[in-house]
Design a protein around this motif. Structure first.
Motif, PDB file in Angstrom:
ATOM      1  N   LEU A  21       0.826  -1.207   0.000  1.00 29.48           N
ATOM      2  CA  LEU A  21       0.000   0.000   0.000  1.00 29.48           C
ATOM      3  C   LEU A  21       0.865   1.263   0.000  1.00 29.48           C
ATOM      4  O   LEU A  21       0.615   2.192  -0.777  1.00 29.48           O
ATOM      5  CB  LEU A  21      -0.935   0.002   1.213  1.00 29.48           C
ATOM      6  CG  LEU A  21      -1.903   1.170   1.325  1.00 29.48           C
ATOM      7  CD1 LEU A  21      -2.823   1.222   0.111  1.00 29.48           C
ATOM      8  CD2 LEU A  21      -2.719   1.040   2.597  1.00 29.48           C
ATOM      9  N   VAL A  22       1.902   1.270   0.837  1.00 28.09           N
ATOM     10  CA  VAL A  22       2.821   2.413   0.861  1.00 28.09           C
ATOM     11  C   VAL A  22       3.485   2.580  -0.505  1.00 28.09           C
ATOM     12  O   VAL A  22       3.620   3.692  -1.012  1.00 28.09           O
ATOM     13  CB  VAL A  22       3.876   2.264   1.981  1.00 28.09           C
ATOM     14  CG1 VAL A  22       4.981   3.296   1.835  1.00 28.09           C
ATOM     15  CG2 VAL A  22       3.221   2.367   3.354  1.00 28.09           C
ATOM     16  N   GLY A  23       3.868   1.486  -1.106  1.00 31.68           N
ATOM     17  CA  GLY A  23       4.488   1.530  -2.422  1.00 31.68           C
ATOM     18  C   GLY A  23       3.554   2.095  -3.479  1.00 31.68           C
ATOM     19  O   GLY A  23       3.970   2.874  -4.337  1.00 31.68           O
ATOM     20  N   GLU A  27       4.157   5.510  -5.312  1.00 32.23           N
ATOM     21  CA  GLU A  27       4.507   5.094  -6.680  1.00 32.23           C
ATOM     22  C   GLU A  27       5.903   4.461  -6.750  1.00 32.23           C
ATOM     23  O   GLU A  27       6.675   4.693  -7.675  1.00 32.23           O
ATOM     24  CB  GLU A  27       4.381   6.269  -7.652  1.00 32.23           C
ATOM     25  CG  GLU A  27       2.968   6.800  -7.743  1.00 32.23           C
ATOM     26  CD  GLU A  27       2.801   7.954  -8.709  1.00 32.23           C
ATOM     27  OE1 GLU A  27       3.799   8.390  -9.323  1.00 32.23           O
ATOM     28  OE2 GLU A  27       1.661   8.410  -8.860  1.00 32.23           O
ATOM     29  N   ASP A  28       6.199   3.641  -5.735  1.00 30.86           N
ATOM     30  CA  ASP A  28       7.474   2.925  -5.649  1.00 30.86           C
ATOM     31  C   ASP A  28       7.224   1.459  -6.007  1.00 30.86           C
ATOM     32  O   ASP A  28       6.792   0.669  -5.177  1.00 30.86           O
ATOM     33  CB  ASP A  28       8.035   3.064  -4.228  1.00 30.86           C
ATOM     34  CG  ASP A  28       9.398   2.418  -4.051  1.00 30.86           C
ATOM     35  OD1 ASP A  28       9.812   1.615  -4.909  1.00 30.86           O
ATOM     36  OD2 ASP A  28      10.051   2.719  -3.029  1.00 30.86           O
ATOM     37  N   ASP A  29       7.473   1.126  -7.275  1.00 31.16           N
ATOM     38  CA  ASP A  29       7.201  -0.233  -7.758  1.00 31.16           C
ATOM     39  C   ASP A  29       7.999  -1.292  -7.014  1.00 31.16           C
ATOM     40  O   ASP A  29       7.523  -2.406  -6.812  1.00 31.16           O
ATOM     41  CB  ASP A  29       7.487  -0.331  -9.254  1.00 31.16           C
ATOM     42  CG  ASP A  29       6.502   0.484 -10.092  1.00 31.16           C
ATOM     43  OD1 ASP A  29       5.394   0.774  -9.598  1.00 31.16           O
ATOM     44  OD2 ASP A  29       6.855   0.826 -11.232  1.00 31.16           O
ATOM     45  N   GLU A  30       9.207  -0.954  -6.609  1.00 35.73           N
ATOM     46  CA  GLU A  30      10.042  -1.912  -5.876  1.00 35.73           C
ATOM     47  C   GLU A  30       9.413  -2.245  -4.522  1.00 35.73           C
ATOM     48  O   GLU A  30       9.384  -3.400  -4.112  1.00 35.73           O
ATOM     49  CB  GLU A  30      11.442  -1.343  -5.681  1.00 35.73           C
ATOM     50  CG  GLU A  30      12.420  -2.352  -5.113  1.00 35.73           C
ATOM     51  CD  GLU A  30      13.848  -1.823  -5.075  1.00 35.73           C
ATOM     52  OE1 GLU A  30      14.559  -2.228  -4.144  1.00 35.73           O
ATOM     53  OE2 GLU A  30      14.224  -1.040  -5.961  1.00 35.73           O
ATOM     54  N   LYS A  31       8.889  -1.246  -3.853  1.00 31.54           N
ATOM     55  CA  LYS A  31       8.235  -1.462  -2.554  1.00 31.54           C
ATOM     56  C   LYS A  31       6.953  -2.272  -2.728  1.00 31.54           C
ATOM     57  O   LYS A  31       6.628  -3.141  -1.915  1.00 31.54           O
ATOM     58  CB  LYS A  31       7.944  -0.129  -1.873  1.00 31.54           C
ATOM     59  CG  LYS A  31       7.551  -0.265  -0.411  1.00 31.54           C
ATOM     60  CD  LYS A  31       7.487   1.062   0.296  1.00 31.54           C
ATOM     61  CE  LYS A  31       8.798   1.640   0.661  1.00 31.54           C
ATOM     62  NZ  LYS A  31       9.554   1.012   1.715  1.00 31.54           N
TER      63      LYS A  31
END
Length: 69
Positions: A21-23, A27-31
């Protein structure tokens, strides 16, 4: 499935969902991918414990068959 094992599996699932959810928000695809991986690890732990429990039930059932004779 032992209580500690259930807790560990559910912890991985919850942490993974939060990280995903945080990713998505940042917009952090790695996360997002890491979070999904953590959720998968929790699912695998749960499945492994269910298989182990089923195997133990089969062993007890077979022992019961031989005890009756």
């Amino acid at each position: 499935m032992g209580l500690e094992d259930k807790f560990s599996a559910n912890k991985d699932k919850a942490e993974g969902k939060a990280e995903e959810l945080v990713g998505k928000i940042t917009e952090d695809d790695e996360k997002v991918a890491h979070g999904k991986g953590k959720q998968l690890r929790g699912d695998v732990k749960s499945a492994g414990e269910k298989i182990k429990d089923a195997g133990e039930d089969v062993v007890e059932g077979v022992k019961g068959l031989f005890d009756k004779k």
